[in-house]
Design an enzyme around this catalytic site. Structure first.
Site, PDB file in Angstrom:
ATOM      1  N   ASP A  47       0.807  -1.212   0.000  1.00 38.15           N
ATOM      2  CA  ASP A  47       0.000   0.000   0.000  1.00 38.15           C
ATOM      3  C   ASP A  47       0.841   1.263   0.000  1.00 38.15           C
ATOM      4  O   ASP A  47       0.435   2.283  -0.550  1.00 38.15           O
ATOM      5  CB  ASP A  47      -0.916   0.037   1.229  1.00 38.15           C
ATOM      6  CG  ASP A  47      -1.929  -1.086   1.252  1.00 38.15           C
ATOM      7  OD1 ASP A  47      -1.981  -1.865   0.280  1.00 38.15           O
ATOM      8  OD2 ASP A  47      -2.663  -1.191   2.252  1.00 38.15           O
TER       9      ASP A  47
ATOM     10  N   ASP B 223      -2.476   5.563  -2.843  1.00 33.26           N
ATOM     11  CA  ASP B 223      -1.856   4.376  -2.270  1.00 33.26           C
ATOM     12  C   ASP B 223      -1.126   3.663  -3.397  1.00 33.26           C
ATOM     13  O   ASP B 223      -1.649   3.565  -4.522  1.00 33.26           O
ATOM     14  CB  ASP B 223      -2.900   3.433  -1.669  1.00 33.26           C
ATOM     15  CG  ASP B 223      -3.413   3.894  -0.312  1.00 33.26           C
ATOM     16  OD1 ASP B 223      -3.100   5.026   0.088  1.00 33.26           O
ATOM     17  OD2 ASP B 223      -4.146   3.116   0.335  1.00 33.26           O
TER      18      ASP B 223
ATOM     19  N   HIS C 227      -7.509  -0.188  -4.153  1.00 35.13           N
ATOM     20  CA  HIS C 227      -6.402  -1.078  -4.484  1.00 35.13           C
ATOM     21  C   HIS C 227      -6.793  -2.016  -5.629  1.00 35.13           C
ATOM     22  O   HIS C 227      -7.828  -2.656  -5.613  1.00 35.13           O
ATOM     23  CB  HIS C 227      -5.896  -1.846  -3.266  1.00 35.13           C
ATOM     24  CG  HIS C 227      -5.471  -0.950  -2.158  1.00 35.13           C
ATOM     25  ND1 HIS C 227      -5.307  -1.374  -0.860  1.00 35.13           N
ATOM     26  CD2 HIS C 227      -5.171   0.389  -2.153  1.00 35.13           C
ATOM     27  CE1 HIS C 227      -4.939  -0.356  -0.092  1.00 35.13           C
ATOM     28  NE2 HIS C 227      -4.851   0.720  -0.864  1.00 35.13           N
TER      29      HIS C 227
ATOM     30  N   ASP D  98      -5.159  -4.732  -6.926  1.00 37.47           N
ATOM     31  CA  ASP D  98      -4.619  -6.082  -7.061  1.00 37.47           C
ATOM     32  C   ASP D  98      -5.525  -7.212  -6.597  1.00 37.47           C
ATOM     33  O   ASP D  98      -5.126  -8.379  -6.656  1.00 37.47           O
ATOM     34  CB  ASP D  98      -3.254  -6.190  -6.376  1.00 37.47           C
ATOM     35  CG  ASP D  98      -3.240  -5.646  -4.961  1.00 37.47           C
ATOM     36  OD1 ASP D  98      -4.290  -5.173  -4.493  1.00 37.47           O
ATOM     37  OD2 ASP D  98      -2.167  -5.688  -4.325  1.00 37.47           O
TER      38      ASP D  98
ATOM     39  N   ARG E 171     -16.009  -7.520 -10.811  1.00 37.02           N
ATOM     40  CA  ARG E 171     -15.612  -6.130 -11.044  1.00 37.02           C
ATOM     41  C   ARG E 171     -14.972  -6.024 -12.425  1.00 37.02           C
ATOM     42  O   ARG E 171     -13.766  -5.781 -12.545  1.00 37.02           O
ATOM     43  CB  ARG E 171     -14.625  -5.660  -9.979  1.00 37.02           C
ATOM     44  CG  ARG E 171     -15.071  -5.886  -8.548  1.00 37.02           C
ATOM     45  CD  ARG E 171     -13.928  -5.655  -7.589  1.00 37.02           C
ATOM     46  NE  ARG E 171     -14.201  -6.178  -6.258  1.00 37.02           N
ATOM     47  CZ  ARG E 171     -13.268  -6.445  -5.359  1.00 37.02           C
ATOM     48  NH1 ARG E 171     -11.986  -6.254  -5.657  1.00 37.02           N
ATOM     49  NH2 ARG E 171     -13.594  -6.915  -4.175  1.00 37.02           N
TER      50      ARG E 171
ATOM     51  N   SER F 106     -11.714  -5.764   3.623  1.00 35.25           N
ATOM     52  CA  SER F 106     -11.576  -6.278   2.260  1.00 35.25           C
ATOM     53  C   SER F 106     -12.736  -7.192   1.916  1.00 35.25           C
ATOM     54  O   SER F 106     -13.634  -7.426   2.728  1.00 35.25           O
ATOM     55  CB  SER F 106     -10.257  -7.043   2.119  1.00 35.25           C
ATOM     56  OG  SER F 106     -10.231  -8.113   3.051  1.00 35.25           O
ATOM     57  N   SER F 107     -12.691  -7.736   0.705  1.00 36.45           N
ATOM     58  CA  SER F 107     -13.687  -8.695   0.255  1.00 36.45           C
ATOM     59  C   SER F 107     -13.063 -10.079   0.179  1.00 36.45           C
ATOM     60  O   SER F 107     -11.865 -10.261   0.401  1.00 36.45           O
ATOM     61  CB  SER F 107     -14.206  -8.298  -1.132  1.00 36.45           C
ATOM     62  OG  SER F 107     -13.240  -8.611  -2.130  1.00 36.45           O
TER      63      SER F 107
ATOM     64  N   CYS G 176      -0.684  -7.983  -1.164  1.00 35.71           N
ATOM     65  CA  CYS G 176      -0.774  -6.835  -0.257  1.00 35.71           C
ATOM     66  C   CYS G 176       0.255  -6.899   0.863  1.00 35.71           C
ATOM     67  O   CYS G 176       0.836  -5.880   1.246  1.00 35.71           O
ATOM     68  CB  CYS G 176      -2.164  -6.767   0.365  1.00 35.71           C
ATOM     69  SG  CYS G 176      -3.503  -6.429  -0.786  1.00 35.71           S
TER      70      CYS G 176
END
Length: 423
Positions: free
Chosen positions: A170, A254, A303, A305, A322, A354-355, A407
């Protein structure tokens, strides 16, 4: 060339030029238009002898510790984050815009306190095992300094407690022999760079370039204090309109909103990265590198990635939930688009930041080796079909802090050279 197609992508490209220009004002309209034009001028300027000195295309200093141009060359050295002393960030508007509603009570109750002790203990153990496995694979592992993130600090514009040093991706971005410190956008991450300074100073003494992007004030003007986020539908509409919680008051970004493919670097406008931040990076890296803006059908972009992860030359993982608005342009460029399978992480597992799609947030050790979560069998099988060997590590509890393998790491040195994959 993909640059021409990607950034002049029909009506979307035209709409983007009009929108960005209107949002940023006439003084910045010019750079938006230039970004959406052919690279002929950039190519010509790269031949200019005036640009000969001190460019990333020149040979690196002998034994330079920093050298990485993409996400897949053979990995030699990496920074791995720390979960120790991680704190729940205060529930400010920028945190609210980047988290799911079901976790808001958790932030309201625990903001400024440490994350649950037992959970952190498990996460620390998982990351230690990850470091051990990387070392066994021949990779040098560096770690940030331990810091107590519960310490409250105050600037002329705000006060906050810290977050963590868990996600070096990040805050740090390596481009060639240069390591760039991102300015960040969360107030709780304002002083996160301190955990990495001893490592970066060591790299600098040994020949690496070191750049710190302009530090934002993070004054109230950087954030839309009335950002409406009552539903996923609201977020979809706002993202489609190019509206985010961060304004264009000052540059912010970021590093994890950028992903590298040699001379071409792809970036997204997100809740933490604004157009001014992308433009700063574009100017800083020109003419050796070309920064492209791409976008996704994502109600909560933060983000790139776990949405669009380039894992090899001409090979990209694209999140089916997405989809990339410019994906056809990659297909026309001859790239292979791989749709990863649905993650298998249980619904009751806490993902505070996050997901579930951290399953695709993988770390490539080289073109034929990937570090992947031990629980994510479907994506393991996908990689095996691609001829890529999987190195299985369990970081399920570490996922809860907001990141997967990509990450949790910053690749400092990969064995390779600067190439263009889109010409």
């Amino acid at each position: 060339m993909l640059r021409v197609r990607c950034l002049r992508g029909g009506s979307r490209g035209a709409e983007a030029v009009h929108y960005i220009g209107s949002r940023l004002g006439g003084s910045l309209t010019g750079w938006v238009q230039r970004t959406f034009q052919s690279t002929q001028a950039a190519t010509a300027s790269s031949r200019n002898s005036c640009a000969a000195e001190d460019k990333a295309t020149h040979p690196l200093p002998k034994d330079c510790p920093v050298s990485s141009y993409n996400e897949w060359d053979p990995l030699e050295e990496v920074i791995v984050g720390r979960a120790e002393n991680a704190c729940v960030p205060p529930f400010t508007v920028e945190v609210k815009a980047n988290t799911y509603e079901k976790y808001w009570p958790f932030y309201q109750k625990n903001g400024g306190l440490y994350f649950p002790k037992d959970h952190l203990k498990k996460a620390v153990a998982e990351v230690e095992e990850m470091c051990n496995i990387l070392s066994m694979e021949g990779v040098t592992v560096r770690r940030p300094d331990p810091i107590d993130w519960s310490l409250k600090y105050k600037t002329p514009d705000f006060e906050s407690t810290g977050l963590y040093s868990a996600m070096p991706r990040d805050i740090l971005m390596v481009v060639g022999n240069e390591i760039i410190e991102a300015p960040m956008a969360w107030r709780s991450r304002f002083f996160e760079y301190r955990a990495y300074r001893s490592i970066i100073k060591d790299y600098f003494h040994r020949g690496a370039k070191w750049t710190t992007a302009p530090k934002p004030t993070m004054a109230d003007e950087l954030y839309d204090q009335n950002y409406p986020i009552h539903s996923v539908e609201d977020r979809h509409k706002l993202a489609a309109q190019g509206k985010f919680v961060t304004t264009e008051f000052e540059p912010c970004f970021d590093a994890a909103d950028f992903i590298r493919a040699g001379r071409d670097i792809f970036a997204q406008r997100s809740q933490v990265t604004n157009y001014l931040g992308i433009e700063w990076m574009r100017r800083h890296l020109a003419p050796d590198y070309r920064v492209h803006i791409i976008s996704f059908k994502d109600p909560n972009p933060m983000h790139i990635d776990a949405t669009f992860n380039i894992i090899g030359p001409g090979l990209v993982l694209s999140n089916p939930d997405r989809p990339c608005h410019q994906i056809d342009l990659f297909k026309k460029a001859g790239w292979t688009i791989v749709t990863p399978p649905t993650p298998v992480i249980p619904d009751d597992h806490p993902l505070w930041m996050s997901s579930k799609w951290l399953s695709m947030n993988v770390l490539m050790l080289d073109e034929k080796r990937v570090m992947v979560d031990a629980n994510e069998v479907p994506i393991q099988k996908m990689f095996e079909k691609l001829g890529i060997s999987t190195i299985k590590v369990n970081i399920r509890n570490a996922n809860s802090l907001g990141g997967g393998f990509h990450c949790w790491t910053c690749d400092v040195r990969r064995r390779g050279t600067l190439q263009s994959y889109f010409d």
